[in-house]
Design a protein around this motif. Structure first.
Motif, short mmCIF file in Angstrom:
data_model
loop_
_atom_site.label_atom_id
_atom_site.label_comp_id
_atom_site.label_asym_id
_atom_site.label_seq_id
_atom_site.Cartn_x
_atom_site.Cartn_y
_atom_site.Cartn_z
N LEU A 150 28.32 -13.30 -4.01
CA LEU A 150 28.23 -14.93 -4.42
C LEU A 150 27.40 -15.45 -5.16
O LEU A 150 27.90 -16.36 -5.91
CB LEU A 150 28.09 -15.46 -2.81
N VAL A 195 28.99 -14.75 -8.59
CA VAL A 195 30.23 -15.81 -8.91
C VAL A 195 29.46 -17.10 -9.37
O VAL A 195 30.08 -17.80 -9.99
CB VAL A 195 31.20 -15.98 -7.56
N TRP A 231 36.41 -14.87 -6.99
CA TRP A 231 35.73 -15.36 -5.47
C TRP A 231 37.28 -15.04 -4.56
O TRP A 231 36.96 -14.52 -3.51
CB TRP A 231 35.15 -16.40 -5.34
#
Length: 160
Positions: free
Chosen positions: A6, A9, A38
């Motif tokens: 995460l 991303v 993602w």
């Protein structure tokens, strides 16, 4: 999806947002690619919905940008420092007045830069008009779209 994925991303999204303000860097494509990455790594309906929404919004943004004047920002006196002021203004506006605040934030950032550079309200306002006519509106449309996508991704990560 793990925390580090995460974070990566999010960093690609941030790079894409910065890339919108830098000529020659495909900022909106980086933002879309980050959301695609993602969605592929976290195949939930919410992730695919965000990807679909990002795709539609980017397509509509491209249509809008084709109707706007071409970017000729260098001839208007736009500098990389002005892009930083505009980008920070748009981001602050987007956060302080959710979503719609990006537009006055972007223009306020340009105005602030020109006011500091020129020193007078009248000249700064005229310079803002010139920049927006010479392609600033195109940059604003692309940046606003990328901020919407990044906000949707962040919302999906936090509340999804």
């Amino acid at each position: 999806m793990g925390v580090w994925d995460l974070v990566l991303v999010g960093l690609v999204l941030l790079l894409g947002l910065c890339g919108v303000l830098v000529p020659g860097v495909p900022g909106s494509w980086l933002v879309w690619a980050a959301v695609l990455w993602w969605a592929l790594k976290d195949p939930r309906p919410l992730a695919w919905g965000v990807l679909l929404g990002a795709t539609v919004v980017l397509f509509l943004s491209q249509v809008v940008r084709w109707t706007l004047p071409p970017r000729r920002l260098r001839t208007s006196g736009a500098t990389p420092r002005m892009a930083v002021y505009a980008g920070v203004g748009a981001l602050l506006g987007f956060v302080l007045v959710p979503v719609v605040g990006a537009i006055p934030g972007f223009m306020g950032g340009i105005y602030l830069y020109e006011r500091l550079r020129l020193g007078r309200h009248k000249e700064a306002r005229a310079a803002l008009r010139t920049v927006m006519r010479q392609g600033g509106s195109s940059v604003l449309a692309e940046l606003f779209t990328c901020l919407l996508i990044a906000g949707a991704w962040l919302g999906a990560v936090i509340w999804g």
